[in-house]
Structure formats: C-alpha cells, structure tokens
Motif scaffolding. Structure first.
Motif, PDB file in Angstrom:
ATOM      1  N   ALA A 329       0.823  -1.214   0.000  1.00 61.30           N
ATOM      2  CA  ALA A 329       0.000   0.000   0.000  1.00 61.30           C
ATOM      3  C   ALA A 329       0.853   1.258   0.000  1.00 61.30           C
ATOM      4  O   ALA A 329       0.454   2.296  -0.523  1.00 61.30           O
ATOM      5  N   ASN A 330       2.038   1.170   0.596  1.00 62.44           N
ATOM      6  CA  ASN A 330       2.927   2.346   0.639  1.00 62.44           C
ATOM      7  C   ASN A 330       3.752   2.510  -0.638  1.00 62.44           C
ATOM      8  O   ASN A 330       4.609   3.379  -0.718  1.00 62.44           O
ATOM      9  N   GLY A 331       3.498   1.658  -1.635  1.00 63.89           N
ATOM     10  CA  GLY A 331       4.204   1.765  -2.904  1.00 63.89           C
ATOM     11  C   GLY A 331       5.440   0.903  -3.001  1.00 63.89           C
ATOM     12  O   GLY A 331       6.040   0.803  -4.077  1.00 63.89           O
TER      13      GLY A 331
END
Length: 420
Positions: A329-331
């Motif tokens: 989700a944080n890339g």
C-alpha cells in the motif's frame, strides 16, 4: 510565424487553471485519467482563445489541421526527408610550418649562462674608503639587462623563423539521415535485477549512448506497458530524446502489461508518412504480448507496408531473475525469483517480416553490442567537405623582435655612456 493574438488577450486565466491542477496533485495520487482529462480541457480552451480555432468541439486531428494554417511546418519534426546540410563552426588550430627551427631555442639558456658568467669574470676586487660613488645606478642596471633583452629578441626571431600559422578548418556536411524510432517496454518487469541496477536503467543508458552516436539522424521515442504513447516525436534535437530517455519510469502507465503491438503500431504511425529513404524501429521488450488490442504481427505487416525495418531486442538473462510481483500500500515493491519468459519466436517473426533482425541481450555488455550491431547495419550516408585556410602568424613575433633589437642598440650607443 504564428498569427498575433487578439488585442487585450491574456493567459492569466489559463495560468490560474494550470496552478489549480498542479495543486490538486492528481498525477502524484495516481489519478492519471482525471489529470489527463482536465489538462486536455485547459489546453483546448487555451488554443481556442489564443488562436481563435474550434478546439473544444474538434478532434485532435481537426485541431492539428486548423493549427497547420497558422503555424508553418517545423523542419525538425516535419515528414520531409531528413536531408542534412550543415556547416560546422570554423576551428582554429595553431601550428608551425618549419618547427625544426624551434630547436635553436635550446641555445638561449646556454647564451644566458655565458652572459652571466662573462659579467662575473670582468668584476675586479678593489678597496675604497667610500663606496657611494660606485653604487649601482639605472645606467649600470640597464647595461646589465641589455644582453637578456637581446636574448629575448633572438628567441622571438627563432619563433618567427619557425613560421607559426593559424589553420582554419570548416566542414560542410551534406547527406541524408535515417528516421529511427525507439520503442521501449516500461512495464514493471523491466525492474528485474538480473541487470545492475535493473533492466530499465541499463536499457536507458545504452539507448542514450546509441542516440548520441546517430549524429545526423532523426530519432523519436515511444514507450509501452499496458498501453502505448509517443514520449518524444521524431526530431534532430538528440538532447531532447536523451532527456526523455533519462526520465523513463515504470509508473508512467496506470494499466500494466506488455502491449507490444500497441507500441509498434504507435511508432509505425509516426513513421509512415516520412519521406526518408530508410526508416527503422528498434523495439525492446522483456516479455510477451499480453495487452492491447493490436496484434504484434498486424503491426509488423503495417511496418512492412510502409518499408519500415523493425529490429527487435529481447532483454533478460536465461533462467530466473529477481522481479517485482506485488506492491504494498505504501508503494514498496516486493520481489521474488521469476522465470524469464521472452517470446523470442514472436520477436523473430516481427523482425523477419520487416527484413530486419532479432537480438537477444542477456547482459549489459551484450545489449551494448546489440545496439552497436544495429548502428553498423544502418549506416548514414554523409558527404563531408573540409575547407582549410592557412594564415601566417609570424609577423607579430618578427616585429616585436626587431623593435627590441633597435631599442637595445639605441640604448647601448646613444643613452648610456660607456666606461673605457
């Protein structure tokens, strides 16, 4: 020239809209379609108010047709045959017509030492109660300096004898370059670390080196992943092409995949109307066609129809490679070892259809060799005429030397009283 805008025209309204769009940070948030829609509307609105054309209700091709009547064809991006007629800047290369005379300069230190030693040997030791009458004056100091002035003058004369010259060279370059389109895969698999630091970075570096070598050709850039678009239209300004290459990333497309047919057809569409005798596409990918609505072989047939050669490159090691397979989700990307699967049969067939070749690059060194091979296969015919002009440059040296010798003689015989 572009027609002048209406009186009182101002772009502040559109500038404010651009700033608002920038502050919304839609691109950074991954909302690429929304960003594209708003940016397109602002640009169309600006074109309509700036040039008085029907931009909001027209298609892109209709807008281009309307602008064509206002803006003359750019010789850099036009479809005319890229005939090069170029004059290089005049270069100035100093040289000597008779350099062997310079060997005489080696005698000057010896002569200087002889003058110094001869002056010391003439000194006589005498005793005086008062030395004030014998203190050094400007005349005695000048007498001591005159031999060295003479030596310096002789040094200038030696340089003049060597005949220094300025050779001015100018190159007139005429010839016809090649239209080349680079088509590069920027899908997530290009982040595989079987090349250091990854495939994409190595491919960018090698492609930049290739562009730098093709000095007289027009080059463009198309990229593809799940979709495809032209990153840089064909141009002779290679600095622009290399700048776009350096900025390539795998997150430029919202839709992931490998749309080989889309990337190839996009480049064919850019080259089909070119009048260049030789048109080339260099297609680089590390996988198989799994996205897009245009089959790769259909795009290859189109390339053949327009006499465009398509050199294909499959990049990746044999066996397994560390590839990204999931994104947090944080890339952050999560990697795992994945089997390298390149559809070499498809890439070979594309190259065969268009009369070109397929290459497999399993390392950075091999990839550089592939581009070198393409560089050798697609040579640009250039005629270079060198104009050389020679100008003698010994006059200042001879003039200063003669002036110094004249001053030395006048000083020695007219201004200084010699002792018996």
């Amino acid at each position: 020239m572009v027609k002048a805008p209406p009186a009182g025209h101002s772009t502040s309204h559109h500038t404010e809209k651009f700033e608002t769009l920038k502050q919304a940070q839609l691109w950074q948030k991954g909302q690429f379609k929304e960003f594209h829609t708003q940016l397109t509307y602002i640009l169309r609105e600006y074109l309509e108010s700036r040039y008085g054309i029907l931009a909001l209700e027209s298609t892109s091709s209709e807008i281009a047709t309307q602008l064509k009547n206002l803006i003359p064809e750019d010789p850099v991006t036009s479809n005319q045959s890229p005939v090069t007629s170029h004059q290089s800047p005049v270069t100035n290369m100093p040289t000597f017509a008779q350099p062997y005379f310079l060997l005489l300069l080696l005698l000057l230190p010896v002569a200087g030492w002889w003058y110094w030693r001869n002056g010391r040997m003439r000194e006589v030791a005498l005793k005086f109660s008062d030395l004030r009458p014998w203190q050094a004056t400007w005349k005695t100091l000048l007498m001591q300096a005159l031999p060295y002035v003479r030596l310096f003058a002789f040094g200038l004369l030696i340089i003049a004898l060597a005949r220094p010259q300025d050779i001015f060279k100018k190159e007139e370059i005429k010839g016809e370059g090649i239209d080349i389109f680079l088509v590069m895969d920027v899908s997530n698999s290009m982040l595989a670390e079987d090349f250091s630091p990854n495939r994409l970075e190595v491919c960018k570096q090698v492609a930049e080196a290739f562009v730098e070598k093709r000095r007289y050709d027009r080059i463009g850039l198309t990229i593809f992943s799940g979709e495809a678009f032209t990153q840089c239209p064909i141009t002779t300004d290679h600095r622009v092409v290399m700048e776009f290459l350096s900025q390539l990333r795998t997150d430029l497309f919202e839709e992931q995949g490998t749309a080989i047919g889309m990337g190839l057809s996009s480049a064919v569409n850019r080259l089909k109307d070119s009048d260049a005798e030789s048109k080339v596409i260099v297609l680089l990918t590390d996988g198989d066609n799994n996205a897009g609505y245009i089959p790769p072989l259909t795009a290859a047939e189109l390339a053949k129809k327009y006499n465009i050669k398509v050199y294909t490159i499959g990049v990746g090691t044999d066996g397994y490679a560390k590839m990204p397979f999931m994104q947090r989700a944080n890339g952050e990307l999560i990697y795992r070892n994945v089997r390298v699967e390149i559809n070499e049969e498809l890439l070979t067939e594309i190259a065969d259809i268009t009369g070109a070749r397929y290459f497999r690059a399993v390392s950075e060194k091999v990839l550089a060799g592939v581009y070198e091979s393409i560089d050798q296969l697609e040579k640009t015919e250039i005629e270079i005429t060198t104009i050389t002009r020679t100008a003698e440059a010994f006059y200042p040296f001879a003039g200063v030397a003669l002036l110094l010798l004249l001053l030395e003689w006048l000083t020695h015989h007219l201004f200084i009283r010699r002792f018996p």
